[in-house]
Design an enzyme around this catalytic site. Structure first.
Site, PDB file in Angstrom:
ATOM      1  N   ASP A   1       4.585   7.988  13.563  1.00  0.00           N
ATOM      2  CA  ASP A   1       3.886   8.041  15.001  1.00  0.00           C
ATOM      3  C   ASP A   1       4.694   7.418  16.081  1.00  0.00           C
ATOM      4  O   ASP A   1       5.906   6.710  15.752  1.00  0.00           O
ATOM      5  CB  ASP A   1       2.522   7.084  14.743  1.00  0.00           C
TER       6      ASP A   1
ATOM      7  N   ASP B   1       3.704   5.902  19.589  1.00  0.00           N
ATOM      8  CA  ASP B   1       3.435   4.465  20.497  1.00  0.00           C
ATOM      9  C   ASP B   1       2.721   3.599  19.539  1.00  0.00           C
ATOM     10  O   ASP B   1       1.678   3.994  19.065  1.00  0.00           O
ATOM     11  CB  ASP B   1       2.388   5.261  21.703  1.00  0.00           C
TER      12      ASP B   1
END
Length: 216
Positions: A11, A13
């Site tokens: 991922d 952020d």
């Protein structure tokens, strides 16, 4: 503890970078522009979801496309204003990996993801963004698409996530999950391994794949 894998899926952020201040700043401006009350806005989960899903929760269907374009513009324009920073351990960990062994899998649009990654000098060879999928996290589709792009069996992939929705997506894809306690408390994260951030880990590339270890 060690984990062996053929591919690592990150991922963005909250995992590689942090843009929480920018997200809060831009989404609150956006909500004000669209007449969304603080109470209405507060009931909606932002982190780990696509802008289209968030907008659809708050606005009439006919306004969603325009609203998504607006929040993307606000967030991209905010990147140079201190809108993104590297999280601890990110650069060293990624630099230890061959480009064809990892991918970034984000709920952000490609334009926004690339703006944030470019700002901190991360250039993934493989990037799966919001417009690449029909169902975002916690559906496994984004992670399955990344595994396919890298040519790796999902069972041989490790997902690195900070959000419960992303961890559910990784588990649903049949992948090993590593949670980073950067935006949630460790007890809120259901994963095969929970660490503070990527600085707690090292990766050793071998002929058989990648061996991930926790620093003592």
């Amino acid at each position: 503890m060690t984990i062996r894998a053929q591919a690592l899926l990150f991922d963005n952020d909250g995992t590689l970078v942090s843009s929480l201040a920018s997200v809060d700043r831009c989404w609150r401006q956006w909500a004000g522009e669209y007449g969304i009350t603080a109470e209405e806005f507060g009931r909606v989960e932002l982190h780990g979801r696509t802008a289209a899903e968030i907008a659809a929760d708050l606005l009439p269907a006919e306004v969603v496309a325009e609203a998504v374009a607006r929040i993307e513009k606000l967030e991209v324009e905010d990147v140079p204003n201190g809108g993104v920073r590297l999280l601890p351990g990110t650069k060293g960990f990624l630099d230890s990996l061959p480009a064809d062994r990892w991918a970034v899998v984000t709920s952000a649009t490609r334009r926004l993801a690339e703006a944030r990654l470019d700002a901190v000098g991360i250039l993934p060879k493989t990037l799966v963004a919001a417009e690449d999928v029909t169902r975002g996290k916690p559906d496994p589709e984004p992670y399955l698409l990344a595994a396919r792009a890298l040519g790796v069996d999902p069972a041989q992939c490790v997902v690195f996530e900070d959000a419960p929705a992303g961890l559910r997506a990784g588990r649903a894809a049949g992948m090993t999950t590593v949670a980073l306690a950067t935006t949630h408390q460790a007890h809120e994260l259901d994963a095969d391994l929970v660490v503070d951030n990527l600085a707690a880990l090292s990766a050793l590339v071998t002929d058989g794949g990648v061996v991930i270890s926790v620093h003592p």
